[in-house]
Design a protein around this motif. Sequence first.
Motif, mmCIF file in Angstrom:
data_model
loop_
_atom_site.group_PDB
_atom_site.id
_atom_site.type_symbol
_atom_site.label_atom_id
_atom_site.label_comp_id
_atom_site.label_asym_id
_atom_site.label_seq_id
_atom_site.Cartn_x
_atom_site.Cartn_y
_atom_site.Cartn_z
ATOM 1 N N TRP A 27 0.813 -1.204 0.000
ATOM 2 C CA TRP A 27 0.000 0.000 0.000
ATOM 3 C C TRP A 27 0.862 1.276 0.000
ATOM 4 O O TRP A 27 0.450 2.310 -0.522
ATOM 5 N N LEU A 34 -3.532 6.523 -3.881
ATOM 6 C CA LEU A 34 -4.569 6.633 -2.849
ATOM 7 C C LEU A 34 -4.846 8.095 -2.494
ATOM 8 O O LEU A 34 -6.004 8.506 -2.366
ATOM 9 N N ALA A 35 -3.766 8.872 -2.355
ATOM 10 C CA ALA A 35 -3.941 10.279 -1.993
ATOM 11 C C ALA A 35 -4.692 11.029 -3.078
ATOM 12 O O ALA A 35 -5.554 11.876 -2.791
ATOM 13 N N VAL A 37 -6.974 9.894 -5.343
ATOM 14 C CA VAL A 37 -8.403 9.586 -5.351
ATOM 15 C C VAL A 37 -9.072 10.107 -4.080
ATOM 16 O O VAL A 37 -10.199 10.604 -4.106
ATOM 17 N N THR A 38 -8.360 10.019 -2.941
ATOM 18 C CA THR A 38 -8.923 10.508 -1.676
ATOM 19 C C THR A 38 -9.190 12.005 -1.739
ATOM 20 O O THR A 38 -10.261 12.484 -1.340
ATOM 21 N N ALA A 252 -5.535 8.226 -12.636
ATOM 22 C CA ALA A 252 -5.287 6.990 -11.900
ATOM 23 C C ALA A 252 -4.907 5.841 -12.817
ATOM 24 O O ALA A 252 -4.176 4.928 -12.415
ATOM 25 N N VAL A 291 -8.669 0.354 -3.665
ATOM 26 C CA VAL A 291 -8.201 1.746 -3.619
ATOM 27 C C VAL A 291 -9.390 2.705 -3.621
ATOM 28 O O VAL A 291 -9.437 3.663 -2.843
ATOM 29 N N GLY A 292 -10.372 2.455 -4.491
ATOM 30 C CA GLY A 292 -11.539 3.327 -4.555
ATOM 31 C C GLY A 292 -12.342 3.316 -3.268
ATOM 32 O O GLY A 292 -12.786 4.377 -2.801
ATOM 33 N N ALA A 295 -10.367 5.141 -0.527
ATOM 34 C CA ALA A 295 -10.377 6.578 -0.796
ATOM 35 C C ALA A 295 -11.756 7.174 -0.559
ATOM 36 O O ALA A 295 -11.880 8.312 -0.093
ATOM 37 N N GLY A 299 -11.859 9.944 2.050
ATOM 38 C CA GLY A 299 -12.182 11.204 1.386
ATOM 39 C C GLY A 299 -13.542 11.734 1.774
ATOM 40 O O GLY A 299 -13.725 12.944 1.921
ATOM 41 N N ALA A 339 -16.366 7.245 -6.912
ATOM 42 C CA ALA A 339 -14.944 7.017 -6.674
ATOM 43 C C ALA A 339 -14.600 5.544 -6.824
ATOM 44 O O ALA A 339 -13.587 5.186 -7.437
ATOM 45 N N ALA A 343 -12.315 4.278 -9.891
ATOM 46 C CA ALA A 343 -11.043 3.625 -9.577
ATOM 47 C C ALA A 343 -11.001 2.221 -10.172
ATOM 48 O O ALA A 343 -9.970 1.784 -10.703
#
Length: 790
Positions: A27, A34-35, A37-38, A252, A291-292, A295, A299, A339, A343
Amino acid sequence: MSAEGERSGPGRRAVLRWAWRLFRREWRQQLLLLALVTLAVAAAVAGASMAVNAASATGSKFGEGGAMTSLDATHPEAARAGLAAAKQQFGEVEVIAHTAVPVAGSAELLDVRAQDPDGIYGHGMLALREGHYPDQAAEVALTTDAADLLSAGIGDVVDLGGVKRTVVGRVENPRDLSDEFALIAPGDDIRADSWSVLLDLDSRRGPSAAGAGGGTGGPSFGIMTGGTDKAAVVASVLVATTLAMALVCLIAAAGFIVVAQRRQRQLGLLAAIGATDRHLRLVMLANGAIVGFAAALVGGALGVLGWMAAAPAVETAAGHRIDRFDLPWALITECMALAVVMATAAAWWPARAVARLPVMAALSRRPARPSSVHRSLALALVLVALGVGGIAAANPTGDHVRPLVLIAGVVAVVVGVVLASPAAIRALAAPAGRLPLAPRLALRDLVRYQARAAAALAAITLGLGISVAVVVVAKANEFRSDEGNLSARELIIRVGDSRNAADPSLSQAAVDRLDAAAARVAAAAGDPAILTLDVAMNPSAGSDANVQEPVGVARAMNSHSFRGLGLPYVATPQLLRYYGIDPATVDDGTELLTSLGRDVLLLDQKVRPDVANGGSGVQRVDLSSYTSGPRALVTEGALDRHGWVRARAGWLLESSTPLSAAQVRAARTAAGNAGLTIEARSTQDGLTTLRTVATAVGALLALAIVAMTIGLIRGEAAGDLRTLTATGATGHTRRTLTASTAGALALLGVVQGTVGAYLALLAGYHADLASLARPPVAQLLVLAIGLPVV
């Protein structure tokens, strides 16, 4: 894995468990992804909350019933008859009495309002902030602005219209914080100027249409309805969020391609022990979904916290109170779901590509051969052509827009331009052979890793295309010298909020005083030429209508509705001479002289011509080209024919040179002292700011995408850089390699984004190409030259 394992649940569960363990172990390598999409989810959630809550509050003027009629209380018998008719037609109503009183030392009039805080429809329009509501005749509560105007606090005594009252509270309209008034107790014995009658259209008892007496012979009254624009805002925010998430998806995708290449050997081993293409795709899709999902959760929480922090500023800007927990939860859920979907979609193409690699190529970590771009380029050209045709057919700059066709056309252009990215990347191979070593290696490396570079280029193109479109549209909407509300040499003085405004019953002495006040304003502005502006009034309208308005000019939209185009002024000899119109050229039957075309109508409260007769009595002449200037003139014959009378409405000032800011300020001060108002040319500073902000945001977004892409590329090419260093490459060569990669992507993104934006705009403005004849050169040069250099 066997075919049975591929179709079975245990096989898929084993692959999903392995994908989850792989994500937990790696990760940190996906932290940038990750950042990204977040932050996109957080921005979408916070932005959606701000946009929806900033929309105008429901019932700010119309109460819980959503409708209101205004009655002229200066004619008590007519007002009571109108109120009785409203009760008969709509059942229970609520009356709010208004009286405009002068304030010493100010040109403003203060609205003294008698309203029940617990009224059936108006209770949401009042909130107590301090003290208590007035419940006696000698008490009053003030809004903050009214208290500042009167310089009064709780416990002070104020004079309102000759009546001494004690201030007992501080109040506000929570749905319209700019609403300035003084509140007195309901039933207070005060002579009202008007009544606002709040009602509910859903409780209508009779078949009469709103806005008329229904043909019953009773008094007529116009019904005004109010609502909220939140539904349209929600739809707009969802569309904008979808576009933003699509941009994030493209960004992404480049990151997931790097992830797929990093896992290429592991996936090759998985294929070697029997995993199918479906299992390999599932690994990458599961990674994208994880990941989605992560996030979306993080997020979403950050977005809500961001909304809480920004809520006070949004409340001030929106002008109404906002409940901190009144969030658009459905829209927030949709943003978070987008999201996850985006993703996962971003991981699909890398998953498809890696699943097609031969096992030996995957184990050796050799990059896949770049795929052919001919089909994608042909499809891109077809989509762009269809999109341009769709945008043109949607007629976005006309009166009858086709929104679905417009959306489809824009989407087709966007997808077409994005699909052209692989061909643009492949085109970099042509000049590479004639460049020095470092740029040559950079361009060939981009072509070698075509899929990753194309995804990054598509993201840059979309971001810059949106920025260029906003900048060009803002420039296109700027007024030319012959456009706008007024020219830089003109001012319009209007009879302000005085109750004598446009009053045909004014005595000649009162009109002379107004003319003298206008002359003083003109003197303060440097003594420009002054033209008197009169409007036509129907003197009989006040006897049976509750709102007396000047005669207007309108264009019929259909057989039931009209679009107002402003007020026509009386065609005085002075105005005719000013615009070079010879009275002998005006036909005997002409009622309206106008530059708006022959399809316009004269409308007043008693005369509503049939739509089919719109062209009769209308003569086309050259008048002002400015929206606030005289664009229509009512002839003297029309006044005599309909029994209309003239009333002083204002004065047009025109100087021989553009008026300075100091002259406008002096005129505004003089007008305020005389109880008049001034209108000058609008500066449109907001469009200039919009162009600057759009350019900066587009450039920063492109730089962020380039930086992320370069970081991913150079992180994966660390071994190649070590080899270059071992063969004698200097630090300058390595820096040139990175700079060439970044500059090539930025330059291609600017070209593609600008071309795509202009294709869409040319289609949208095909009926008015002159609007695009003034390109925003400074902003385009910043993007075209400054961005690649930076």
